[in-house]
Design a protein around this motif. Structure first.
Motif, PDB file in Angstrom:
ATOM      1  N   LEU A   1      22.705  23.711  32.916  1.00 33.95           N
ATOM      2  CA  LEU A   1      23.931  23.454  32.288  1.00 33.95           C
ATOM      3  C   LEU A   1      24.340  24.137  30.745  1.00 33.95           C
ATOM      4  N   SER A   2      25.276  24.942  30.679  1.00 31.32           N
ATOM      5  CA  SER A   2      25.495  25.698  29.466  1.00 31.32           C
ATOM      6  C   SER A   2      26.003  24.686  28.539  1.00 31.32           C
ATOM      7  N   ASP A   3      26.287  25.130  27.190  1.00 32.53           N
ATOM      8  CA  ASP A   3      27.120  24.429  26.048  1.00 32.53           C
ATOM      9  C   ASP A   3      28.351  23.944  26.599  1.00 32.53           C
TER      10      ASP A   3
ATOM     11  N   MET B   1      23.865  13.416  36.682  1.00 28.78           N
ATOM     12  CA  MET B   1      24.751  13.068  35.781  1.00 28.78           C
ATOM     13  C   MET B   1      24.825  11.904  35.622  1.00 28.78           C
ATOM     14  N   LEU B   2      24.892  11.069  34.412  1.00 30.64           N
ATOM     15  CA  LEU B   2      25.059   9.778  34.013  1.00 30.64           C
ATOM     16  C   LEU B   2      26.074   9.258  33.369  1.00 30.64           C
ATOM     17  N   MET B   3      26.715   8.190  33.983  1.00 31.01           N
ATOM     18  CA  MET B   3      27.959   7.793  33.172  1.00 31.01           C
ATOM     19  C   MET B   3      27.811   6.108  33.048  1.00 31.01           C
TER      20      MET B   3
ATOM     21  N   ALA C   1      26.176  11.461  30.293  1.00 25.40           N
ATOM     22  CA  ALA C   1      25.265  12.476  29.494  1.00 25.40           C
ATOM     23  C   ALA C   1      24.506  12.999  30.852  1.00 25.40           C
ATOM     24  N   VAL C   2      23.396  14.095  30.649  1.00 28.53           N
ATOM     25  CA  VAL C   2      22.778  14.667  31.913  1.00 28.53           C
ATOM     26  C   VAL C   2      21.054  14.392  31.825  1.00 28.53           C
ATOM     27  N   LEU C   3      20.594  13.996  32.692  1.00 27.76           N
ATOM     28  CA  LEU C   3      19.238  13.846  32.815  1.00 27.76           C
ATOM     29  C   LEU C   3      18.610  15.177  33.464  1.00 27.76           C
ATOM     30  N   SER C   4      17.481  15.725  32.558  1.00 22.36           N
ATOM     31  CA  SER C   4      17.031  16.862  33.022  1.00 22.36           C
ATOM     32  C   SER C   4      15.325  16.930  33.021  1.00 22.36           C
ATOM     33  N   GLY C   5      14.774  17.399  33.968  1.00 24.44           N
ATOM     34  CA  GLY C   5      13.353  17.734  33.598  1.00 24.44           C
ATOM     35  C   GLY C   5      12.655  18.996  33.735  1.00 24.44           C
TER      36      GLY C   5
ATOM     37  N   GLU D   1      10.754  25.535  33.606  1.00 17.74           N
ATOM     38  CA  GLU D   1      12.180  25.684  33.250  1.00 17.74           C
ATOM     39  C   GLU D   1      12.954  23.964  33.253  1.00 17.74           C
ATOM     40  N   LYS D   2      13.582  23.983  32.327  1.00 15.43           N
ATOM     41  CA  LYS D   2      14.466  22.725  32.408  1.00 15.43           C
ATOM     42  C   LYS D   2      15.540  23.049  33.147  1.00 15.43           C
TER      43      LYS D   2
END
Length: 417
Positions: free
Chosen positions: A68-70, A347-349, A331-335, A341-342
């Motif tokens: 995801l970008s800004d 997607m968390l709500m 928010a977004v959870l990433s690994g 690479e991230k």
């Protein structure tokens, strides 16, 4: 031996369920502590427009999605069109319309449709250029336009006309006889093949209360950026005009206007909007363009503080609440994938009714998607946004993220023997 293997397998399965419970959350940077609004100053917008009471927590997979970008980039609007206000008398005398290419799509839109507006038809409309009468093609009435999804008033008409760069004259010689004296119209001219494009952009999609809003515009053509005269204004979500804008030309040729001291309103009726009108004389050719864009403005009825905890596969975020209501955090959870690479996981709500004072909202940390991803840590929760659902207004958008750090050395099979 078989019993030991079974116990080891069961132990591994139970530990896989622990997942992020073995992690502690840390801010990548301290979240900005915005000043909370004094709600006594905003009685006019304090009536809730959303009365939902049930608390909800959910998530959905982002596996396979691009990074995801800004999410707070300003929207770029572009225009090859303009509008003019006119009346029946001016239409009977002839209205001058500047055009810059070989095709113009012209729409005549009654501002106050009356029975006399029904008299608008193709035979009554004359378009001339360089003393030549031009043929009116592809004539459409309001019913045909509405069938395409276009929001037009009754008795609107539209047509195509092939032109040359220069001035053309739109007239309705019988307008004063057929139309009522007070009939007024908006003339819309769209030039799909023109090289002249007016751009308008805000620096962000969403601004914090009292943050300076920056608005940039430029008139582009094949030769580059062109000098222009530009004016504009801002309207509030309720449609009321707020203030005029003063544009100044920068060294790079674009034009910028700034405005501050704005405070959010409910977005139940729409966004804040910027409307601009520009004109230019380029080598003797008159160019006219209108363009609009929109942005959101936060109302800080609450804020995310620095309190964090991971509990039962959930990330708890502390809040300071100035006005009771229903709030939503997303928010977004990433690994980290095998290439280092991230990448996004989910997607968390979470949303709930909160009282004034100290409160919290908890985001799910979906163990199934974490295992399915195969990603490793450090896991990150970012793109964090807080909204007031009762007032339908953004509250806070964070540039800071949350890193989920392991409590100690990661366990492996050797630790189970």
């Amino acid at each position: 031996m078989k019993t030991i293997k079974k116990l080891s397998l069961l132990s591994l399965m139970s530990l896989s369920g622990l997942g992020l419970a073995q992690y502690t959350p840390q801010w990548t940077e301290a979240p900005q502590q915005i000043d909370l609004v004094d709600m006594t100053s905003f009685k006019s917008i304090s009536q809730p427009v959303n009365s939902e009471q049930q608390a909800v927590r959910f998530h959905y997979s982002l596996l396979g999605s691009d990074q995801l970008s800004d999410n707070n980039q300003g929207y770029l609007a572009e225009s090859k069109q303009y509008w003019l206000n006119t009346n029946a008398q001016k239409l009977s005398q002839g209205l001058q319309l500047p055009v810059t290419s070989d095709l113009a799509v012209i729409r005549i839109n009654p501002l106050n449709p009356t029975k006399s507006s029904q008299s608008l038809n193709q035979q009554d409309i004359t378009v001339q250029q360089f003393d030549q009468t031009l043929s009116v093609d592809v004539f459409a009435d309001s019913e045909q336009l509405k069938a395409t999804g276009m929001p037009v008033s009754d008795y609107t008409v539209a047509f195509n006309v092939h032109t040359q760069p220069g001035m053309l004259t739109l007239s309705m010689p019988t307008a004063t006889k057929a139309l009522a004296k007070g009939d007024t119209f908006i003339i819309h001219v769209f030039e799909p093949n023109s090289e002249y494009v007016l751009q308008l952009k805000t620096s962000q999609q969403q601004y914090a209360a009292n943050q300076v809003v920056k608005i940039n515009s430029q008139l582009l053509s094949q030769s580059g950026v062109n000098h222009m005269t530009i004016a504009g204004y801002i309207t509030q979500p309720n449609g009321e005009k707020l203030t005029d804008l003063s544009f100044q030309q920068n060294k790079n040729g674009d034009y910028q206007a700034t405005i501050g001291q704005l405070t959010g309103q409910s977005l139940a009726h729409g966004l804040w909007e910027v409307h601009t009108i520009a004109s230019s004389d380029i080598n003797g050719l008159k160019v006219m363009r209108d363009v609009s864009t929109a942005f959101a403005l936060s109302l800080p009825t609450a804020r995310i503080n620095q309190q964090l905890a991971v509990q039962s596969h959930g990330l708890k975020l502390g809040l300071d609440v100035a006005a009771a209501g229903r709030y939503e955090v997303s928010a977004v959870l990433s690994g980290i994938n095998a290439q280092g690479e991230k990448q996004p996981i989910a997607m968390l709500m979470s949303a709930a009714q909160l009282n004034k004072g100290q409160a919290d909202l908890t985001l799910d940390l979906p163990q199934d998607l974490i295992r399915q991803s195969g990603f490793k840590g450090p896991f990150v929760v970012d793109h964090i946004s807080l909204k007031n659902q009762s007032l339908m207004v953004p509250v806070q958008q964070l540039s800071a993220g949350i890193q989920l750090m392991p409590l100690g050395k990661p366990m492996d099979q050797d630790d189970l023997r």
